[in-house]
Scaffold this motif. Structure first.
Motif, PDB file in Angstrom:
ATOM      1  N   ALA A   1      10.742   7.460  -1.067  1.00 57.04           N
ATOM      2  CA  ALA A   1       9.650   7.358  -0.108  1.00 57.04           C
ATOM      3  C   ALA A   1      10.186   7.423   1.308  1.00 57.04           C
ATOM      4  O   ALA A   1      11.385   7.215   1.540  1.00 57.04           O
ATOM      5  CB  ALA A   1       8.900   6.035  -0.309  1.00 57.04           C
ATOM      6  N   LEU A   2       9.304   7.704   2.248  1.00 60.93           N
ATOM      7  CA  LEU A   2       9.683   7.498   3.637  1.00 60.93           C
ATOM      8  C   LEU A   2       9.898   5.997   3.835  1.00 60.93           C
ATOM      9  O   LEU A   2       9.235   5.186   3.189  1.00 60.93           O
ATOM     10  CB  LEU A   2       8.602   8.023   4.571  1.00 60.93           C
TER      11      LEU A   2
ATOM     12  N   SER B   1       0.853  -1.204   0.000  1.00 65.06           N
ATOM     13  CA  SER B   1       0.000   0.000   0.000  1.00 65.06           C
ATOM     14  C   SER B   1       0.881   1.244   0.000  1.00 65.06           C
ATOM     15  O   SER B   1       1.740   1.402   0.865  1.00 65.06           O
ATOM     16  CB  SER B   1      -0.916   0.025   1.232  1.00 65.06           C
ATOM     17  N   ALA B   2       0.639   2.097  -0.988  1.00 65.70           N
ATOM     18  CA  ALA B   2       1.372   3.361  -1.084  1.00 65.70           C
ATOM     19  C   ALA B   2       0.431   4.509  -0.741  1.00 65.70           C
ATOM     20  O   ALA B   2      -0.689   4.585  -1.270  1.00 65.70           O
ATOM     21  CB  ALA B   2       1.936   3.544  -2.486  1.00 65.70           C
ATOM     22  N   PHE B   3       0.884   5.378   0.147  1.00 62.94           N
ATOM     23  CA  PHE B   3       0.084   6.524   0.577  1.00 62.94           C
ATOM     24  C   PHE B   3       0.761   7.824   0.130  1.00 62.94           C
ATOM     25  O   PHE B   3       1.974   7.877  -0.044  1.00 62.94           O
ATOM     26  CB  PHE B   3      -0.060   6.535   2.101  1.00 62.94           C
TER      27      PHE B   3
ATOM     28  N   LEU C   1      13.531  -1.444   4.743  1.00 64.29           N
ATOM     29  CA  LEU C   1      12.914  -0.999   5.990  1.00 64.29           C
ATOM     30  C   LEU C   1      13.776   0.022   6.706  1.00 64.29           C
ATOM     31  O   LEU C   1      13.418   0.501   7.778  1.00 64.29           O
ATOM     32  CB  LEU C   1      12.651  -2.214   6.899  1.00 64.29           C
ATOM     33  N   LYS C   2      14.904   0.361   6.077  1.00 62.88           N
ATOM     34  CA  LYS C   2      15.850   1.297   6.684  1.00 62.88           C
ATOM     35  C   LYS C   2      16.080   2.538   5.823  1.00 62.88           C
ATOM     36  O   LYS C   2      16.432   3.601   6.337  1.00 62.88           O
ATOM     37  CB  LYS C   2      17.198   0.595   6.901  1.00 62.88           C
ATOM     38  N   ASP C   3      15.910   2.388   4.512  1.00 64.46           N
ATOM     39  CA  ASP C   3      16.268   3.455   3.578  1.00 64.46           C
ATOM     40  C   ASP C   3      15.040   4.062   2.910  1.00 64.46           C
ATOM     41  O   ASP C   3      13.952   3.487   2.936  1.00 64.46           O
ATOM     42  CB  ASP C   3      17.222   2.914   2.513  1.00 64.46           C
ATOM     43  N   ALA C   4      15.246   5.193   2.268  1.00 61.66           N
ATOM     44  CA  ALA C   4      14.141   5.982   1.733  1.00 61.66           C
ATOM     45  C   ALA C   4      13.868   5.692   0.258  1.00 61.66           C
ATOM     46  O   ALA C   4      13.721   6.606  -0.550  1.00 61.66           O
ATOM     47  CB  ALA C   4      14.429   7.469   1.932  1.00 61.66           C
ATOM     48  N   PHE C   5      13.782   4.409  -0.105  1.00 63.71           N
ATOM     49  CA  PHE C   5      13.455   4.063  -1.483  1.00 63.71           C
ATOM     50  C   PHE C   5      12.878   2.658  -1.550  1.00 63.71           C
ATOM     51  O   PHE C   5      13.067   1.838  -0.659  1.00 63.71           O
ATOM     52  CB  PHE C   5      14.679   4.174  -2.394  1.00 63.71           C
ATOM     53  N   THR C   6      12.159   2.403  -2.645  1.00 63.00           N
ATOM     54  CA  THR C   6      11.699   1.066  -2.979  1.00 63.00           C
ATOM     55  C   THR C   6      12.225   0.753  -4.375  1.00 63.00           C
ATOM     56  O   THR C   6      12.590   1.662  -5.133  1.00 63.00           O
ATOM     57  CB  THR C   6      10.155   0.969  -2.972  1.00 63.00           C
TER      58      THR C   6
ATOM     59  N   ASN D   1       1.579  -6.838   5.577  1.00 61.44           N
ATOM     60  CA  ASN D   1       1.354  -5.607   4.822  1.00 61.44           C
ATOM     61  C   ASN D   1       2.607  -4.746   4.805  1.00 61.44           C
ATOM     62  O   ASN D   1       3.222  -4.515   5.845  1.00 61.44           O
ATOM     63  CB  ASN D   1       0.206  -4.803   5.440  1.00 61.44           C
ATOM     64  N   VAL D   2       2.964  -4.272   3.611  1.00 61.68           N
ATOM     65  CA  VAL D   2       4.030  -3.288   3.450  1.00 61.68           C
ATOM     66  C   VAL D   2       3.372  -1.967   3.068  1.00 61.68           C
ATOM     67  O   VAL D   2       2.563  -1.918   2.135  1.00 61.68           O
ATOM     68  CB  VAL D   2       5.037  -3.699   2.355  1.00 61.68           C
ATOM     69  N   SER D   3       3.673  -0.915   3.801  1.00 62.40           N
ATOM     70  CA  SER D   3       3.106   0.392   3.486  1.00 62.40           C
ATOM     71  C   SER D   3       4.201   1.453   3.512  1.00 62.40           C
ATOM     72  O   SER D   3       5.180   1.329   4.243  1.00 62.40           O
ATOM     73  CB  SER D   3       1.997   0.759   4.478  1.00 62.40           C
ATOM     74  N   PHE D   4       4.021   2.481   2.687  1.00 63.06           N
ATOM     75  CA  PHE D   4       5.014   3.561   2.647  1.00 63.06           C
ATOM     76  C   PHE D   4       4.367   4.842   2.153  1.00 63.06           C
ATOM     77  O   PHE D   4       3.310   4.833   1.522  1.00 63.06           O
ATOM     78  CB  PHE D   4       6.207   3.182   1.764  1.00 63.06           C
ATOM     79  N   ILE D   5       5.026   5.966   2.470  1.00 64.30           N
ATOM     80  CA  ILE D   5       4.592   7.283   2.001  1.00 64.30           C
ATOM     81  C   ILE D   5       5.364   7.617   0.729  1.00 64.30           C
ATOM     82  O   ILE D   5       6.592   7.749   0.740  1.00 64.30           O
ATOM     83  CB  ILE D   5       4.843   8.373   3.060  1.00 64.30           C
ATOM     84  N   ASP D   6       4.653   7.727  -0.363  1.00 65.31           N
ATOM     85  CA  ASP D   6       5.232   8.040  -1.667  1.00 65.31           C
ATOM     86  C   ASP D   6       5.572   9.528  -1.729  1.00 65.31           C
ATOM     87  O   ASP D   6       4.709  10.376  -1.498  1.00 65.31           O
ATOM     88  CB  ASP D   6       4.214   7.661  -2.741  1.00 65.31           C
TER      89      ASP D   6
END
Length: 206
Positions: free
Chosen positions: A113-114, A35-37, A90-95, A122-127
């Motif tokens: 991303a954050l 899920s991308a927010f 889970l540590k860095d700011a990218f996918t 569930n994997v979620s991140f702020i785009d």
């Protein structure tokens, strides 16, 4: 002691020469929802994948060919025709999303991303809009910076987000150029396995 690890259909076979024991771990794929927010916590898009590997550092998943991507911002459903290998740090700011085409060509899509969060399948991140991409026959390039500027006004990004994105882009570019993890060949065996599995699946359908 020498440990050998082989990937076969994403099941792990571990051989430890000291004991001479062959251990096979065979379990059905675990479903993982991505899920991308957007920055205002509005759900942007989501899709389902299968878990390959999870560590304290990252989650690695396989997107099946034919999976549906729900684009909530556009209120549309897209069907992804190619399988993918997807890496969520889970540590860095990218996918990292790698689309694997039938002819073996690879298309890389790295999202700034954050740092993603992983919990209960569930994997979620702020785009954060900005992407670093590579399509076959072309060099790596940054795209969607204009979208970042537009959203920075619409969603009132604070000043530290500008600095965060700039730093994250530079850090990701450096990793790619220096071939640092995970761009050091880490993906290769998994990509080969997905290609083999896809070919086997298509063969069974003939």
């Amino acid at each position: 002691m020498i440990d050998w690890i082989f990937l076969i259909s994403f099941y792990v076979i571990s051989y430890t020469s000291k004991k001479g024991v062959l251990i096979i771990v065979n379990s059905p794929p675990k479903p993982i929802t991505i899920s991308a927010f957007k920055y205002d916590n509005r759900l942007h898009y989501s899709w389902d994948t299968q878990l390959i590997e999870e560590t304290e550092r990252y989650v690695l998943v396989n997107g099946q060919a034919g999976r549906q991507l729900a684009h909530h911002t556009k209120n549309k459903i897209f069907v992804c025709s190619t399988p993918s290998l997807e890496y969520f740090s889970l540590k860095d700011a990218f996918t990292v999303n790698i689309d694997i085409h039938p002819n073996g060509n690879l298309e890389y899509y790295c999202n700034i991303a954050l740092p993603p969060e992983y919990e209960d399948g569930n994997v979620s991140f702020i785009d954060l809009d900005v992407d670093i991409v590579k399509i076959p026959g072309e060099d790596w390039k940054m795209v969607d910076y204009d979208e970042f500027i537009v959203n920075s006004r619409l969603l009132n990004y604070p000043e530290d987000i500008f600095q965060f994105v700039e730093h994250s882009v530079d850090k990701l570019k450096s990793r790619i150029e220096k071939q640092s993890f995970p761009f050091d060949g880490f993906f290769d065996a998994y990509i080969d396995e997905i290609i083999i599995n896809q070919s086997t699946s298509e063969g069974r359908q003939l």
